[in-house]
Design an enzyme around this catalytic site. Structure first.
Site, PDB file in Angstrom:
ATOM      1  N   TYR A 128       0.809  -1.221   0.000  1.00  0.00           N
ATOM      2  CA  TYR A 128       0.000   0.000   0.000  1.00  0.00           C
ATOM      3  C   TYR A 128       0.840   1.268   0.000  1.00  0.00           C
ATOM      4  CZ  TYR A 128      -4.258  -2.662   0.393  1.00  0.00           C
ATOM      5  OH  TYR A 128      -5.293  -3.512   0.125  1.00  0.00           O
ATOM      6  N   LYS A 180       2.823 -14.842   3.575  1.00  0.00           N
ATOM      7  CA  LYS A 180       3.037 -15.613   2.347  1.00  0.00           C
ATOM      8  C   LYS A 180       4.543 -15.756   2.151  1.00  0.00           C
ATOM      9  CE  LYS A 180       1.482 -17.585  -1.471  1.00  0.00           C
ATOM     10  NZ  LYS A 180       0.546 -18.738  -1.512  1.00  0.00           N
ATOM     11  N   ASP A 214      -3.301 -18.162   2.034  1.00  0.00           N
ATOM     12  CA  ASP A 214      -4.350 -18.863   1.275  1.00  0.00           C
ATOM     13  C   ASP A 214      -4.975 -19.967   2.111  1.00  0.00           C
ATOM     14  OD1 ASP A 214      -1.714 -19.625   0.982  1.00  0.00           O
ATOM     15  OD2 ASP A 214      -1.864 -20.236  -1.104  1.00  0.00           O
ATOM     16  N   ASP A 238      -6.459  -6.391   4.483  1.00  0.00           N
ATOM     17  CA  ASP A 238      -7.580  -5.773   3.776  1.00  0.00           C
ATOM     18  C   ASP A 238      -8.529  -6.866   3.286  1.00  0.00           C
ATOM     19  OD1 ASP A 238      -9.211  -4.048   2.446  1.00  0.00           O
ATOM     20  OD2 ASP A 238      -7.723  -3.362   0.997  1.00  0.00           O
ATOM     21  N   ASP A 242     -12.472  -8.239   5.105  1.00  0.00           N
ATOM     22  CA  ASP A 242     -13.775  -8.367   4.435  1.00  0.00           C
ATOM     23  C   ASP A 242     -14.278  -9.802   4.569  1.00  0.00           C
ATOM     24  OD1 ASP A 242     -13.463  -5.691   3.487  1.00  0.00           O
ATOM     25  OD2 ASP A 242     -14.579  -6.194   1.666  1.00  0.00           O
TER      26      ASP A 242
HETATM   27 MG    MG Z   1     -11.021  -3.011   2.327  1.00  0.00          MG
END
Ligand code: MG
Ligand code: NAI
Length: 342
Positions: A128, A180, A214, A238, A242
């Site tokens: 980001y 990861k 994953d 992020d 969700d």
């Molecule tokens: Mg988001």
């Protein structure tokens, strides 16, 4: 007689899309709750571009810096082009390095019962940082897209220390570091290594484990109850936040806090929901749960609990639900139901 509670000034950002609707409803509920906040509305987002020529005007930044506390509605970020995310800019401006995203079951009768997870996302680093560019080849100006992720040892240590401290203070039993490092061996390897080192200080108190992202995503759906606190990098956090929102009834129920040394900004996990904006359909619960986190942040634990209980009763006992939860209530009707319960 109890001393009159001290008033606390809070910067209020309405946001874009459904923002103004859920912010108005939330403020009404918080006032009914007797929350000690004095709102300081400030412009931000697309509407601020129209009125001030800047999505993040200086007066807004000054207000947040002064108050050290903000409640914000979602801000729209154009996909693929245009302005840099205002959310990312706010997090950088105030060095809000910890993104706290709890997921607790409130809505009964969903696919998963009794979820009580906390996800902590590193909020400033990783992919980001926005170091991206195109490399032109031949006549194609976009022949190659290149993006760099940056993790610093200091940044990894800071978020790991924050997370284990949070876990210890909240009686949490386990921290799972999500990474990861099998593929992004350096970028997320440094994160894993540093977080493991920090975790060792809590041996005997907090269990520590690691998961590849994953696999973690799959296990979160198969058996979410095995997890307690999840600690991960910016992009994975992020995505996974969700996902865990989906375990508790969706984005309408998922709050978040962006927390730094000198400031904290509380918001819903969801975005500006352009598909339902302006229709009075949005669920204000996520923003209200974020406000409950803000109440806890200022040690107003009793009011925070009262707000969560009212949400629980309104949704489950009174059956007042917005459309995302399968109901017919409007944003305002839902707020009215909550106020009646307070
Ligand atoms: Mg988001
Ligand atoms: P979104 O979270 O806005 O919407 C995803 C889906 O969830 C939509 O179907 C929406 O109707 C539904 N939804 C979201 N919040 C809801 C609520 N409170 N009540 C009922 N339904 C709700 O995600 P999307 O569409 O990917 O993003 C829209 C915009 O929001 C983008 O510009 C994005 O950059 C921005 N965004 C801003 C965030 C922030 O300010 N923190 C966070 C996430 C996205």
């Amino acid at each position: 007689m109890a001393k009159a509670a001290q008033r606390i000034p809070v910067t209020l950002l309405e946001g874009d899309g459904i923002g103004p609707e859920i912010v108005a409803a939330s403020c009404r509920v918080l006032d009914a709750l007797g929350a000690p906040f004095d709102w300081e509305p400030q412009p931000a987002g697309l509407s601020a571009v129209d009125s001030h020529g800047d999505p993040l005007p200086q007066a807004t930044l000054d207000s947040i810096r002064r108050n050290g506390l903000a409640l914000k509605g979602p801000l729209t970020t154009p996909v693929g082009k245009g302005i840099r995310s205002i959310n990312v800019r706010l997090r950088e401006e105030f060095q809000l390095y910890a993104n706290l995203r709890p997921a607790r079951t409130i809505v009964e009768g969903g696919r998963f019962a009794d979820i009580d997870l906390v996800l902590v996302r590193e909020n400033l680093e990783g992919f980001y940082v926005g170091y991206e560019h195109y490399i032109p080849v031949g006549g194609d100006p976009k022949a190659v897209a290149e993006s760099a992720g940056i993790n610093t040892r200091e940044g990894c240590r800071r978020i790991a220390e924050w997370t284990f401290d949070y876990a210890a203070r909240h009686g949490r039993k386990k921290v799972t570091i999500v990474h990861k490092a099998n593929i992004l061996k350096l970028l997320t390897g440094l994160f894993l290594e540093t977080a493991m080192e920090v975790g060792k200080r809590y041996e005997g108190q907090i269990a520590i484990e690691e998961r590849i992202v994953d696999n973690c995503a799959m296990q979160l759906v198969m058996n979410p109850w095995q997890f307690d606190v999840l600690l991960t990098t910016n992009l994975f956090g992020d995505i996974l936040s969700d996902q865990i929102a989906g375990l508790i009834g969706g984005l309408g129920m998922a709050p978040g806090g962006n927390i730094g040394k000198d400031a904290a900004i509380f918001e819903a996990v969801h975005g500006s929901a352009p598909d339902i904006a302006g229709k009075g359909l949005a669920n204000p619960s996520a923003l209200l749960l974020a406000a409950a986190m803000m109440l806890e942040h200022v040690d107003e634990h009793e009011r925070a609990e009262r707000l969560r209980t009212a949400l629980h009763t309104t949704i489950n006992t009174d059956g007042i639900r917005t459309g995302d939860l399968g109901g017919k209530a409007s944003t305002e009707q839902f707020a009215d139901g909550l106020i009646a319960r307070l």
